[in-house]
Design a protein around this motif. Structure first.
Motif: not given
Length: 397
Positions: A11-13, A19-22, A40-41
């Motif tokens: 997760v990128l804030e 923005l996120a990837l699962r 991981i954020r």
């Protein structure tokens, strides 16, 4: 490849945007991760991300680790973060403008091609040295003729970092280059008459200083030069203090009087973290415009080392070494002292290199623009641009 087996996500804030990837076993799936275990954020203000995602990031915004001191926040289990550091790095790389990274096979790399059967310049062999009361069978390579130039590799690595320098005739025509693998590194295998496997490997200054001195005695060298990088860069200044009459001059690459580090490095020798993490971490110390092939080669050397070697070497680098109170004792009328610092090195920063120069009367210092922590291996052509004039000045006295 870097995300293999990862269950969770990234997760990128970025300011107010997320923005996120699962990920399921390393494969990207629709939707965002639920949070918690396996995630991981990274979060930061837009100004921080604009530097991180620039085509050519400014110094210390080129990688996750140094950016954490500049406003990037990390939320993750430390072991998970080490395991998937390479995947997170790559995700951020892919958000940069297309073509931002240098050509993987640049002209500098292509120039290495040679006809089948050709030999490179260095010749390698083993020498027996008495170090700390034990017989060590130490591997070294040499090439060239003239003034001896002893070469010390970085922590956890080996002498192949110097391989490019051996192939510059303008250097080897006047200097005899000698590069070794420290004991427990590369081809310098542990001593068979010692139960090294039951010891906790830790590099100590007295032992490290004894290695170049043993080479001088064993090879009968007169007025040699010494050049080291990182651990070797600190060693250069250590030798200038303790053994000024054994060297004509020392060259400290990425040197400092003290490296401000805690000495605790979780993940560098953890059973659940692979050795490749070391290489991925070291990539962040390399300038972003270094040829990609050489960046990956430098990381490869770290990933292929004996697992305890890197963290064991950091005992000297981050814990023992401290010349802040004694730098003024170094007498440059007895031994020349020259310091070169890479613009993108967030460990032995340019500020630390300049401070060392200011504390050692008669020393020289130069900033290597567009260079990182491993000048001799990450961008050898650019390194020689800075090194050759310095060697010529030393040669002429």
């Amino acid at each position: 490849m870097a995300a293999r087996f990862w269950r969770g996500g990234l997760v990128l804030e970025i300011g107010g945007e997320t923005l996120a990837l699962r990920l399921e076993d390393g494969e990207v799936n629709p939707g965002a991760p639920a949070g918690g275990e396996g995630v991981i954020r990274y979060s930061a203000e837009e100004s921080v991300w604009s530097n991180l995602l620039a085509a050519t990031p400014p110094p210390f915004f080129n990688d996750i680790t140094p950016a954490t001191a500049l406003g990037l926040r990390v939320e993750a289990d430390p072991v998970l973060h080490a395991q998937y550091y390479g995947a997170a790095k790559r995700a951020i790389e892919l958000l940069r403008p297309e073509g931002a990274m240098p050509d993987a096979l640049s002209d500098a790399v292509r120039a290495e091609t040679a006809p089948p059967g050709s030999f490179d310049a260095p010749v390698g062999r083993y020498i027996h040295l008495d170090l700390g009361g034990h017989d060590f069978r130490v591997y070294y390579e040499e090439a060239g003729q003239g003034i001896p130039l002893l070469l010390q590799h970085t922590a956890g690595a080996h002498s192949s970092q110097w391989r490019h320098l051996f192939e510059y005739p303008e250097i080897t025509s006047r200097f005899r280059l000698i590069a070794w693998d420290l004991p427990f590194h590369g081809k310098s295998l542990p001593p068979p008459l010692r139960t090294w496997w039951s010891e906790n490997y830790r590099l100590e200054g007295a032992f490290l200083r004894s290695v170049p001195l043993a080479f001088i005695d064993a090879l009968g060298l007169e007025d040699p030069l010494f050049m080291g990088c990182s651990v070797g860069g600190l060693l250069a200044l250590d030798l200038a203090l303790h053994h000024p009459d054994r060297f004509k001059a020392v060259i400290s690459l990425e040197g400092a009087l003290r490296i401000a580090a805690s000495g605790e490095f979780p993940g560098l020798w953890h059973p659940a973290v692979g050795n490749e993490y070391k290489g991925q971490l070291m990539e962040g110390l390399i300038a972003p415009l270094a040829p990609t092939a050489y960046r990956k080669e430098t990381a490869y050397v770290y990933a292929s080392g004996w697992p305890p070697a890197f963290i064991g070497d950091l005992r000297y680098y981050a814990t023992e070494f401290d010349l802040r109170q004694r730098a003024g004792e170094i007498d440059t009328s007895r031994v020349g002292v020259h310091i070169l610092s890479g613009e993108y090195d967030y460990s032995g920063t340019p500020e630390l290199g300049r401070a060392a120069h200011q504390a050692i009367a008669g020393s020289t210092w130069e900033l290597m623009e567009g260079m990182g922590h491993f000048p001799m291996s990450e961008n050898p052509e650019r390194f020689v641009y800075y090194l050759l004039p310095l060697l010529e000045r030393i040669e002429s006295g």
